[in-house]
Design an enzyme around this catalytic site. Structure first.
Site, PDB file in Angstrom:
ATOM      1  N   GLU A 105       8.976  -7.138 -10.392  1.00 48.51           N
ATOM      2  CA  GLU A 105       7.477  -7.737  -9.859  1.00 48.51           C
ATOM      3  C   GLU A 105       7.740  -9.302 -10.117  1.00 48.51           C
ATOM      4  OE1 GLU A 105       3.959  -6.073 -10.826  1.00 48.51           O
ATOM      5  OE2 GLU A 105       4.818  -4.539  -9.379  1.00 48.51           O
ATOM      6  N   GLY A 129       0.777  -1.292  -0.057  1.00 50.53           N
ATOM      7  CA  GLY A 129      -0.086  -0.138  -0.120  1.00 50.53           C
ATOM      8  C   GLY A 129       0.930   1.080  -0.132  1.00 50.53           C
ATOM      9  N   SER A 180       5.848  -5.559  -1.172  1.00 53.80           N
ATOM     10  CA  SER A 180       5.874  -4.112  -1.662  1.00 53.80           C
ATOM     11  C   SER A 180       6.336  -3.237  -0.473  1.00 53.80           C
ATOM     12  CB  SER A 180       4.323  -3.776  -2.177  1.00 53.80           C
ATOM     13  OG  SER A 180       4.574  -2.477  -2.880  1.00 53.80           O
ATOM     14  N   ALA A 181       5.345  -2.439   0.086  1.00 53.73           N
ATOM     15  CA  ALA A 181       5.405  -1.473   1.416  1.00 53.73           C
ATOM     16  C   ALA A 181       6.072  -2.260   2.495  1.00 53.73           C
ATOM     17  CB  ALA A 181       4.289  -0.603   1.742  1.00 53.73           C
ATOM     18  N   HIS A 186       8.784  -3.409  -6.901  1.00 54.27           N
ATOM     19  CA  HIS A 186       8.282  -3.019  -8.444  1.00 54.27           C
ATOM     20  C   HIS A 186       9.200  -2.456  -9.457  1.00 54.27           C
ATOM     21  CE1 HIS A 186       4.165  -3.258  -6.449  1.00 54.27           C
ATOM     22  NE2 HIS A 186       4.728  -2.273  -5.666  1.00 54.27           N
TER      23      HIS A 186
END
Lengths: 239, 239
Positions: free
Chosen positions: B198, B93, B126-127, B163
């Site tokens: 990714e 997020g 991700s985050a 990413h």
């Protein structure tokens, strides 16, 4: 509320496809400075690391138009340099680095005061445009350094997303630009965000705000995205 | 230096083109949890705003594989929830929002301690991968909220850019990803940056670090960019 005497030219970027450095903004910059009888620009290169090289590049672009450009780093006291300047130009690079250096040198408050009382013209590009707004919450830059705050010079009561692209290029590779701006708009303290396309210029003249340059802008508000072409009057954003 | 007992699985993202949510990482996640006899995951949804919805989505993806998922927000005391957990999964997020909430809830230090002493498995995406590293200086996210620091949980002594895309998609529209990472590497405190494509997964097992998943990574150091394919041993980054 006392009316602000602010005058500012906020560029989405210094570069615009097919134009040489700042060339797309030449007419606006010249008429902005000439209208105010300004012949000398104080350049703030803090958003990049090599101040001399950066200042030389800007001098090379703007000098031939008839203006003198000096780098703020060549003065022993940056606050005095601002106090003696009639116009300041803050260039692009990294927004976090720029805002940190502005705070480190005690320039945020004095630039705000002098632009608002009408004794200093403000020009910014990219990161230099971001720091002119309410906060840097909507920069595209990487947070390479920790500034003492995300609050910025606050010449206008909204935020800007420079280099705005109206397409979902990042699908399958993280979030799109619109998603990122939408995340910001969900915060309780969020203010409207103007996405300035490359080539777009925002002309602030007291309580007037007009989109100029060679490309328009998109206004992001909660659940709403509105396109504004070159020439549009968006003065309502100053209320 | 005492050896860390850390075990972590750091995903570039939860989504990977052509796969359903987390499906590309299913084998790695299952063997990571099964090897440690873990059947329950404590999910931390702080990177997004709707904790219930986010936790439900993760439960829907991982539940059918035979694991129970509970959201940390459903416990009255998040520190106790961590103390009672065997494995934590921090979802993606906004990295700034996530790190702010982790600090607000006093979770940064306790997660670091428990992962390092081997009593807590760490999974991030991700985050959630960004906050596992030394700092969030190389996130792609917008700074929508001001965290008390950019220092993160520091399970590994380098930074990650999730990413990661190895192409200059942003030409004429701001800086490229590589330019942004290069700006960070110019800072005096910069550490190496691993750009995870990714589908890439980083498997940390004590002092071993292997690239897994369905895509590789690029290591950025000053003046140097090196590609590492799936299967590569990059344990030297832990020194």
């Amino acid at each position: 509320m006392q009316q602000s005497c602010r005058q500012a030219l906020l560029l989405s970027s210094s570069n615009c496809h097919t134009y040489s450095l700042l060339e797309f903004a030449k007419n606006e910059i010249c008429s902005f400075l000439n209208r105010n009888d300004v012949k000398t620009l104080l350049f703030i290169p803090y958003a990049q690391n090599n101040y001399d090289t950066y200042t030389a590049r800007i001098k090379e672009a703007i000098g031939p138009w008839g203006y003198e450009v000096t780098g703020i780093h060549t003065y022993s006291n940056p606050v005095d340099a601002i106090n003696n300047a009639k116009a300041v130009f803050i260039g692009g690079g990294n927004t976090f680095l720029l805002l940190k250096k502005l705070y480190d040198n005690n320039l945020v408050e004095i630039i705000r005061q002098k632009v608002n009382d009408g004794s200093l013209l403000y020009m910014g590009s990219s990161a230099g445009t971001n720091v002119a707004t309410k906060s840097i919450h909507t920069t595209n830059d990487m947070p390479i350094i920790y500034p003492p705050s995300f609050d910025a010079i606050n010449l206008v009561p909204f935020n800007i997303n420079p280099h705005y692209i109206d397409m979902n290029m990042e699908t399958h590779m993280g979030e799109t630009r619109d998603q990122r701006i939408k995340e910001y708009l969900e915060m309780p303290y969020a203010c409207p965000v103007l996405g300035l396309k490359e080539g777009s210029i925002l002309h602030v003249n007291k309580n007037s705000l007009i989109i100029k340059g060679v490309a328009g802008a998109f206004l992001f508000q909660k659940e709403k995205k509105t396109e504004y072409p070159v020439g549009a009057d968006v003065s309502f954003l100053l209320n």
